[in-house]
Design an enzyme around this catalytic site. Structure first.
Site, PDB file in Angstrom:
ATOM      1  N   GLY A   1      38.520  42.509  33.442  1.00  0.00           N
ATOM      2  CA  GLY A   1      39.224  43.124  34.639  1.00  0.00           C
ATOM      3  C   GLY A   1      40.060  44.145  34.412  1.00  0.00           C
ATOM      4  O   GLY A   1      40.407  44.473  33.235  1.00  0.00           O
TER       5      GLY A   1
ATOM      6  N   GLY B   1      43.528  45.372  35.938  1.00  0.00           N
ATOM      7  CA  GLY B   1      44.693  45.297  36.960  1.00  0.00           C
ATOM      8  C   GLY B   1      45.348  46.574  37.146  1.00  0.00           C
ATOM      9  O   GLY B   1      44.999  47.483  36.547  1.00  0.00           O
ATOM     10  N   GLY B   2      46.270  46.433  38.221  1.00  0.00           N
ATOM     11  CA  GLY B   2      46.899  47.834  38.397  1.00  0.00           C
ATOM     12  C   GLY B   2      47.654  48.310  37.165  1.00  0.00           C
ATOM     13  O   GLY B   2      47.774  49.611  37.064  1.00  0.00           O
ATOM     14  N   PHE B   3      47.908  47.555  36.312  1.00  0.00           N
ATOM     15  CA  PHE B   3      48.724  48.170  35.032  1.00  0.00           C
ATOM     16  C   PHE B   3      47.935  48.312  33.726  1.00  0.00           C
ATOM     17  O   PHE B   3      48.507  48.434  32.619  1.00  0.00           O
ATOM     18  CB  PHE B   3      50.150  47.618  34.786  1.00  0.00           C
ATOM     19  CG  PHE B   3      51.019  47.965  35.885  1.00  0.00           C
ATOM     20  CD1 PHE B   3      51.909  48.850  35.484  1.00  0.00           C
ATOM     21  CD2 PHE B   3      50.839  47.212  37.008  1.00  0.00           C
ATOM     22  CE1 PHE B   3      52.963  49.196  36.294  1.00  0.00           C
ATOM     23  CE2 PHE B   3      51.893  47.613  38.124  1.00  0.00           C
ATOM     24  CZ  PHE B   3      52.714  48.652  37.703  1.00  0.00           C
ATOM     25  N   GLY B   4      46.668  48.292  33.737  1.00  0.00           N
ATOM     26  CA  GLY B   4      45.887  48.209  32.575  1.00  0.00           C
ATOM     27  C   GLY B   4      44.741  47.181  32.565  1.00  0.00           C
ATOM     28  O   GLY B   4      44.737  46.360  33.490  1.00  0.00           O
ATOM     29  N   PRO B   5      43.814  47.330  31.591  1.00  0.00           N
ATOM     30  CA  PRO B   5      42.770  46.351  31.483  1.00  0.00           C
ATOM     31  C   PRO B   5      42.914  45.102  31.061  1.00  0.00           C
ATOM     32  O   PRO B   5      44.272  44.911  30.373  1.00  0.00           O
ATOM     33  CB  PRO B   5      41.805  47.209  30.604  1.00  0.00           C
ATOM     34  CG  PRO B   5      42.614  47.949  29.992  1.00  0.00           C
ATOM     35  CD  PRO B   5      43.782  48.406  30.461  1.00  0.00           C
ATOM     36  N   VAL B   6      42.254  44.069  31.509  1.00  0.00           N
ATOM     37  CA  VAL B   6      42.509  42.597  30.950  1.00  0.00           C
ATOM     38  C   VAL B   6      41.440  42.308  30.037  1.00  0.00           C
ATOM     39  O   VAL B   6      40.026  42.562  30.312  1.00  0.00           O
ATOM     40  CB  VAL B   6      42.680  41.678  32.054  1.00  0.00           C
ATOM     41  CG1 VAL B   6      42.999  40.135  31.588  1.00  0.00           C
ATOM     42  CG2 VAL B   6      43.764  42.339  33.172  1.00  0.00           C
TER      43      VAL B   6
ATOM     44  N   LYS C   1      46.481  41.003  28.698  1.00  0.00           N
ATOM     45  CA  LYS C   1      46.539  42.213  29.640  1.00  0.00           C
ATOM     46  C   LYS C   1      47.184  43.411  28.783  1.00  0.00           C
ATOM     47  O   LYS C   1      48.284  43.337  28.162  1.00  0.00           O
ATOM     48  CB  LYS C   1      47.627  41.819  30.755  1.00  0.00           C
ATOM     49  CG  LYS C   1      47.649  43.139  31.752  1.00  0.00           C
ATOM     50  CD  LYS C   1      47.885  42.358  33.026  1.00  0.00           C
ATOM     51  CE  LYS C   1      48.826  43.373  33.930  1.00  0.00           C
ATOM     52  NZ  LYS C   1      49.326  42.675  35.053  1.00  0.00           N
TER      53      LYS C   1
ATOM     54  N   ASP D   1      52.256  42.544  45.611  1.00  0.00           N
ATOM     55  CA  ASP D   1      50.660  42.770  45.612  1.00  0.00           C
ATOM     56  C   ASP D   1      49.894  41.686  45.645  1.00  0.00           C
ATOM     57  O   ASP D   1      48.912  41.385  44.779  1.00  0.00           O
ATOM     58  CB  ASP D   1      50.487  43.342  44.299  1.00  0.00           C
ATOM     59  CG  ASP D   1      49.217  44.306  44.214  1.00  0.00           C
ATOM     60  OD1 ASP D   1      48.624  44.645  45.501  1.00  0.00           O
ATOM     61  OD2 ASP D   1      48.727  44.881  43.190  1.00  0.00           O
TER      62      ASP D   1
END
Ligand code: NAG
Ligand code: NAG
Ligand code: NAG
Ligand code: NAG
Ligand code: NAG
Ligand code: NAG
Ligand code: NAG
Ligand code: NAG
Length: 815
Positions: free
Chosen positions: A506, A508-513, A527, A624
Site C-alpha cells: 500500500g 500511505g500518505g507518508f510513504g509506501p507500506v 511503513k 484522516d
C-alpha cells in the site's frame, strides 16, 4: 413581420415598467447611459453596465454576476481606455459596430469593438445567460458577428475557451488586471501552448512561471487537480482545427470562475451562498508549481513541505549551494553517460513530465519497447515516456520542471549507464544514504511561495549526522525511555526483500507500506516514511512515543521502529485482510461483507475513535479517518491506522487551526476543509461519511448518479423522502435488520451535520448505535446541493442549499 417588430418593440417597454433594469438587448436606436441602467441576461445570471472597480473613480463597461452580491466582474470592454466620469454611452452603430462614446463629445470614440469586416443588417446587442455579450443580426439570430467570449480578460467562465482556433488563427487567453482598481492589461498571461503537446503556461511578461504537464487525454501531465470532480468538468478539444481548454460546472446552480489575479495566481473560485464569499477550490497551487523549482534533473515534491531531490542516479551540481537551499543549479549524473558503452533506463513514476524544450514525438513507435529502442539509437536522448494520447516522447539533453505527484502523474524512463543499473540492488542502501546527505527541508507556509527556513542549527546538526550514517541508531534514540523495540535496518531489509515492489502492500500518505516476514516467521507491515514527510528526528520520536502509548483492540498495534540515516520506518502488526476499502468498494462484489459483519466493523471503529478522543491518556484527533485507513485482521476486526497526521490535544483544548489542510477530500468537514479548523467533531464528521459508505458500499467521492453529485447528498435526499433503504448496498440482498440499518443511517446523518456543535461526540455516537433511544432529526448535512430536481425544496431553499462550499471539498482525493 409587422407583428414581430411590434412585439420586439413592446417587450423591453413592458419590462421597463416592471423594473427599469430587465432588458437584455440593445438596438441601434437605443443607448446605455451611465445612470444606473444595465442590461440583464434573461435568467438574471449576468448583468452588463458601467462600473468602477474597487476604489477607482474611472468608469468601465463590464459584465458581472448578477446573483453574486459582491460585484465580481468577469469581462471589461474598455479596460485600456477608461472614462474618467459618468458621461459614457454604449451604443451600436446602424452598421453594426459597438462603440463607447461620451455625452460631452459624441464624435470622439472611446472604445470600439472594431467590427469592420462587414455591415450587419438589423444589428442587435444581447447579453446571454452564459455571460456572453453578442452582436448578431436580427435576420440571423444564431450567428454571432461578434462575441465577448472571443476577447477574454482575466476570467474564464463556462462556455469560454482557452486556446486556439487554427483555422482563423485566433487565440483566446487570459491576461491579469494591473491591480484591483485597474483592469488594464497586466503582466501575467495564461495561455495554451500549442507546442507538440498542448500544455497550459502562465507567464509574467515572457518569463514562464508555471507550466501544466502535457495534456494526456484525461488531464494535464497527470496533474490530479484538473481532472473532473464534483464541481467542474474540464473539456479539452485537440484536433486539426482547434486546441482549447474549457470547463463546465457540473450543475447549473454552481457559480464558478477561473481567474488569473494580479499576483499571477490562477484560482478556481466558487461562490458560496452561505459564507457569502468566493472560495478557492483548486488547492493545487504550491511552490512546486513554480517553474523548474529544482533545476535540471531535479524533482520537486510537496507534502506539507517542499522538497527538492535529484533523480536517483544524479547528484547536485553545486553541493555547497544545494545545501544552502539554492536548488536552481539542479543535478548532474553521478556517472556520466557514455553511449559507446551499455545504457539502460530507470523508471520513475507519478511525475509531471519535463518541459518539452529539446523534445520530439515519434508517432511510428507504437509501444513502450519501440519507444525505448528509438531513444537508445540517439545518443543525446536522455529520457522517454509513452502515453496513450501523445505516443512516444523523447527528451534530449535537459529534463526541466519535473515534479512528483502524490497521486496520478506519469511514468518517465531516464537513461542510465549500465553501471548505475547493475549496482542498483547492492547500492539501494547506500543510495539512500548518499541522496539523503544532500537533503534538507524547506518549510513552506501557506500556499504561495513564501517560506521560512527551519532552524539553521537543527539543520547543521542533521547535516553532520548524515555524514556519519553508521552511527548507532540506538544511541540516537536511546536517550528517550522508549519501551518499544528498535529494529535493526538490516533485519528490515531482509524481511521486506530489500523493499521489493512485490512486497509493497500500500501507499500511505507518508510513504509506501511493505509486507515483511521476520526470521521467526512473524509477519509485519513496514511503513517507510518518505524522506520529505517533513519529520525531523524529534517529531518522529514524539509520534512513536504517542502511538506506543495507544493500546486498544481497534487500533493497529505498533511493534517497533527503525531509524537509519535519514530513513524512518514504523513496524506494525500485519493485517492479512488489508483495508476496508477493498471490501466495501469492490465492484465485483465477490468479497461482500454481510450486514452483521458491517455492523461489527462500524461499532469497532466507533470504539476505536472513542478511545482516541476520550479514553486514552491523550486526547487525539485522527484527522484522516477513511476506509483505506481501517485495516482488518484475520477475523475481520477493524483497526484504525495511520496516525501520521494525528494531533494530540491538551486537557482543555478542543479546537485547533491549521494553515495547511491535510487529509482526504470527501471525508473532510466543512470547517476543516475551508478554514483548517479541526476538532473531535471533524473526526465525527469523517466517521459519519465512513459509516454511510459502509452501508451503501460506495465511495462518497466517486458517486455520481441522477444528477446528485455525491453520496452524502443522495443519502440526505433519500432520508428526507423517507426512502432511505434505497441507498443500502444492493449486494446485501435485503438481508439486514431494517430498524438497525435505519438507525445507522440516521446516526450517520447526525454526524455529518454542517454545524460542528450540532454533531454528537463519539460517546454519544457509540451509545446511539447500540441503544434504541429516540434520535433527534438531523439538521442539514454539509455537502448538499444540486437537489433541485429530486427534492421538493422551495425555490429560495434550493438557492440556499446550493451553497457551493458544501461540495467543493468532495472529489479531489488529496492522496
Ligand atoms: C437612464 O437613461 C435612460 C435613457 O435615457 C432612461 O430611459 C432611464 O430612465 C434613465 N434611468 C435613470 C435611473 O435615470
Ligand atoms: C470631439 O472629438 C473629436 C475627435 O476626437 C475632435 O476632433 C473634436 O475636436 C472634439 N470636439 C470637442 C468640442 O472637444
Ligand atoms: C481597433 O482597431 C484599431 C486599428 O487596427 C486598433 O488600434 C485598436 O486597438 C482596435 N481596438 C480594439 C478594441 O481592438
Ligand atoms: C491573488 O490570490 C492570492 C490567493 O488567493 C492572494 O493571496 C493574493 O493576495 C491575490 N493577489 C491580489 C493582488 O489580489
Ligand atoms: C566511452 O567508453 C569507451 C569504451 O570504454 C571509451 O573508449 C571512451 O573513451 C569513453 N568515452 C568517454 C567520453 O568517456
Ligand atoms: C535545448 O533547448 C535550449 C532551449 O530551447 C537550447 O538553447 C539548446 O540549444 C537546446 N539544445 C540542443 C542540443 O538542442
Ligand atoms: C521512431 O520509431 C521507429 C519505430 O521504433 C523507429 O524505427 C524510428 O527510427 C524512430 N524515429 C526516430 C526519429 O527516432
Ligand atoms: C538525435 O536527436 C536530435 C533531436 O531530435 C537530432 O537533432 C539528432 O540529429 C539526432 N541524432 C541522431 C544521430 O539521430
Amino acid at each position: 413581420m409587422k407583428f414581430d417588430q411590434l412585439f420586439f418593440f413592446l417587450f423591453p417597454v413592458f419590462f421597463f415598467f416592471r423594473s427599469s433594469i430587465a432588458v437584455d438587448t440593445l438596438a441601434p436606436n437605443q443607448a446605455l447611459l451611465d445612470n444606473g441602467t444595465t442590461l440583464v441576461s434573461p435568467s438574471q445570471n449576468f448583468e452588463l453596465g458601467f462600473f468602477s472597480p474597487w476604489k477607482s473613480k474611472n468608469r468601465y463597461i463590464g459584465i458581472w454576476f448578477k446573483k453574486v452580491p459582491e460585484q465580481t466582474v468577469v469581462w471589461v470592454a474598455n479596460n485600456d481606455s477608461p472614462l474618467t466620469d459618468s458621461s459614457g454611452i454604449l451604443t451600436i452603430t446602424p452598421g453594426g459596430n459597438i462603440i463607447i462614446t461620451s455625452t460631452r463629445n459624441q464624435s470622439s470614440i472611446i472604445w470600439t469593438a472594431n467590427i469592420t469586416s462587414r455591415t450587419v443588417s438589423n444589428p442587435v446587442l444581447q447579453i446571454l445567460d452564459k455571460g456572453n455579450l453578442v452582436l448578431k443580426s436580427n435576420d440571423n439570430l444564431d450567428n454571432y458577428v461578434w462575441q465577448s467570449f472571443d476577447y477574454p480578460c482575466d476570467t474564464l467562465i463556462p462556455g469560454m475557451k482557452l486556446g486556439w482556433n487554427f483555422r482563423t488563427n485566433q487565440e483566446w487567453y487570459l491576461t491579469s488586471w494591473k491591480s484591483p482598481q485597474d483592469p488594464s492589461t497586466g503582466d501575467f498571461t495564461y495561455r495554451m501552448d500549442p507546442a507538440v503537446l498542448p500544455s497550459i503556461v502562465l507567464r509574467q511578461g515572457s518569463q514562464i512561471q508555471f507550466r501544466s504537464g502535457p495534456w494526456d487525454g484525461v488531464r494535464f501531465g497527470g496533474q490530479p487537480v484538473m481532472q473532473q470532480n464534483a464541481v467542474f468538468k474540464p473539456i479539452v478539444v485537440f484536433d486539426s482545427d482547434n486546441l482549447y481548454y474549457a470547463f463546465e460546472n457540473s450543475d447549473v446552480s454552481i457559480i464558478s470562475r477561473f481567474v488569473v489575479n494580479q499576483s499571477g495566481l490562477v484560482e478556481h473560485l466558487i461562490w458560496s451562498q452561505t459564507h457569502n464569499q468566493w472560495i478557492d477550490i483548486a488547492m493545487q497551487s504550491d511552490s512546486c508549481d513554480d517553474y523548474s523549482r529544482c533545476g535540471n534533473f531535479g524533482v520537486c515534491s510537496f507534502y506539507n513541505f517542499l522538497s527538492c531531490d535529484c533523480l536517483s542516479g544524479f547528484v547536485p551540481r553545486k553541493r555547497q549551494a544545494w545545501a544552502q537551499f539554492d536548488r536552481s543549479g539542479g543535478c548532474i549524473r553521478r556517472t556520466p553517460l557514455n553511449c559507446t558503452t551499455m545504457t539502460g533506463f530507470r523508471k520513475f513514476s507519478g511525475l509531471k513530465l519535463p518541459d518539452t524544450l529539446n523534445f520530439s514525438v515519434n508517432r511510428s513507435a507504437l509501444n513502450r519497447l519501440e519507444c525505448e529502442k528509438a531513444c537508445l539509437k540517439n545518443c543525446s536522448c536522455a529520457a522517454y515516456a509513452m502515453t496513450q494520447l501523445s505516443g512516444c516522447m523523447a527528451w534530449f539533453e535537459d529534463l526541466l520542471d519535473i515534479r512528483k505527484y502524490s497521486e496520478g502523474g506519469q511514468d518517465l524512463y531516464v537513461r542510465m549507464p549500465a553501471s548505475e543499473l547493475d549496482s542498483r540492488k547492492k547500492s539501494k542502501r547506500t543510495a539512500v544514504v548518499a541522496s539523503v546527505s544532500v537533503i534538507s527541508f524547506l518549510l513552506v507556509l501557506g500556499l504561495i511561495s513564501w517560506f521560512a527556513f527551519r532552524k539553521k542549527t537543527a539543520n547543521n546538526r542533521r547535516a553532520l549526522a548524515d555524514d556519519n550514517p553508521s552511527q548507532d541508531i540506538n544511541q540516537r534514540i536511546g536517550d528517550e525511555n522508549l519501551e518499544l523495540p528498535v529494529l535493526n535496518f538490516i533485519t528490515i531489509l531482509d524481511a521486506t526483500n530489500q523493499f521489493s515492489f512485490r512486497n509493497k502492500i500500500g501507499e500511505g500518505g507518508f510513504g509506501p507500506v511493505y509486507k515483511g516476514v521476520l526470521p521467526m516467521g512473524k509477519e509485519i507491515a513496514v511503513k517507510r516514511l518518505s524522506k520529505d514527510s517533513g519529520q525531523g528526528l524529534k517529531e518522529f520520536k514524539n509520534e512513536v512515543i504517542l502511538i506506543e502509548k495507544l493500546q486498544h483492540r481497534n487500533l493497529v498495534k505498533l511493534l517497533g521502529c527503525c531509524i537509519h540515516g535519514e530513513e524512518r520506518m514504523l513496524v506494525y502488526e500485519y493485517m492479512p485482510n488489508k483495508s476496508l476499502d477493498l471490501f466495501i468498494f469492490n465492484q465485483t462484489k465477490d468479497t461482500t461483507l454481510s450486514w452483521h459483519k458491517r455492523l461489527d466493523i462500524i461499532l469497532g471503529i466507533a470504539r476505536g475513535l472513542l478511545y482516541l478522543h476520550r479514553d486514552s491518556r491523550l486526547r487525539i484527533i485522527h484527522r484522516d479517518l477513511k476506509a483505506s485507513n481501517i485495516l482488518l485482521d484475520s477475523d475481520m476486526n477493524p483497526k484504525i491506522s495511520d496516525f501520521g497526521i494525528a494531533r494530540t490535544f491538551g486537557g482543555d483544548q478542543y479546537e485547533e487551526n491549521t494553515k495547511r489542510v491535510v487529509g482526504t477530500y470527501g471525508y473532510m468537514s466543512l470547517e476543516y476543509a475551508m478554514k483548517g479548523l479541526f476538532s473531535m467533531k471533524s473526526d465525527v464528521y469523517s466517521f459519519g461519511v465512513l459509516l454511510l459508505e459502509i452501508i451503501c458500499g460506495r465511495k462518497n467521492s466517486s458517486y455520481i448518479q441522477d444528477n446528485t453529485i455525491n453520496l452524502i447528498g443522495h443519502v440526505w435526499d433519500s432520508w428526507r423522502e423517507e426512502r432511505a433503504l434505497d441507498i443500502v448496498d444492493s449486494s446485501l440482498n435485503n438481508s439486514y435488520d431494517v430498524n438497525k440499518i435505519l438507525r445507522c443511517i440516521h446516526v450517520g446523518l447526525l454526524c455529518m451535520q454542517e454545524c460542528a456543535p450540532d454533531r454528537p461526540i463519539m460517546s454519544e455516537v457509540a451509545f446511539m448505535l447500540c441503544n434504541e433511544t429516540r434520535l433527534p432529526y438531523p439538521k442539514r448535512t454539509a455537502f448538499i446541493f444540486n437537489t433541485a430536481s429530486t427534492t421538493p425544496y422551495s425555490k429560495s431553499a434550493s438557492v440556499e442549499n446550493r451553497s457551493v462550499n458544501d461540495m467543493s471539498i468532495t472529489m479531489v482525493e488529496a492522496r
